[in-house]
Structures are given as C-alpha cells and as structure tokens.
Design a protein around this motif. Structure first.
Motif: not given
Length: 112
Positions: A9-20, A76-80, A84-93
């Motif tokens: 629940t503490d993850l809600a609204d956190k910004e997410v960034f790549t490793a760089d 939140v920091v991603l590994r890539s 290098e990140a496998p983006l775009p990722l699936p998601g959405g309506r």
C-alpha cells in the motif's frame, strides 16, 4: 535475500524511474499473487511517453512486472536503464499485451 518490509500500500503514488534516472510513470496499483503473498506487477499511470514509447490511444497506462523493480524508497527504481528497459510494456484499458489478448512479460510467459 531478505524480504522488503515495505507494505504494498506504500507503493501507491510513488514515481517510477529507470536505473539511469528516466521517469517512467506513477504507481496507481499493485497486482498481488494472493497465494504466494507477493507482488506481481505495478500498474502505472501518468506515463512519460518519451521513456515508454508509443502507447495505444486507449491505454490508461502500463504494467511493469515486479521482478524488474530494483529498489523502493522515496521512488521506485527499475533494474534497467531507459535504453535497455523492455518498454513499452502491456497495459491500459483496451491493450491486452502482445496483440493476442494475453499480457506478456519479458520472458514471454503469460501474466495472470
């Protein structure tokens, strides 16, 4: 490896960034495997188009498999790195993932 004591629940609204340091988006939800009592994916909204790439017009955001998370603190920091990140990722309506109705992670295993 010790488990992270951060409640999901503490993850809600956190910004997410790549490793760089490239911004990806903001956590809106955490998908949890209740049997394993472990997070499976982070659902992101407010996605940065230049980092993620083109999203379908109907997409509400992206989903990031939790195994791509490097760490959680103030953000939140991603590994890539962004390139290098496998983006775009699936998601959405309306986006089911790889076009066949099933979302897939970077291992091509169905995400349930």
């Amino acid at each position: 490896m010790a488990s992270d004591p951060t409640p999901v629940t503490d993850l809600a609204d956190k910004e997410v960034f790549t490793a760089d340091g490239a911004r990806v988006g903001r956590v809106t939800d955490v998908i949890v495997d209740l049997q394993a009592e472990a997070p499976v994916e982070l659902a992101l909204a407010d996605v940065t188009e230049r980092t993620v790439g083109g999203l379908p017009a109907s997409a509400a955001g992206v989903r990031v498999p939790f195994h791509l998370v490097r760490g959680v603190g103030d953000v939140v920091v991603l590994r890539s790195a962004a390139h290098e990140a496998p983006l775009p990722l699936p998601g959405g309506r309306d986006d089911g993932g790889d076009g066949d109705g099933e979302a897939v992670d970077d291992d091509d295993d169905p995400i349930v």
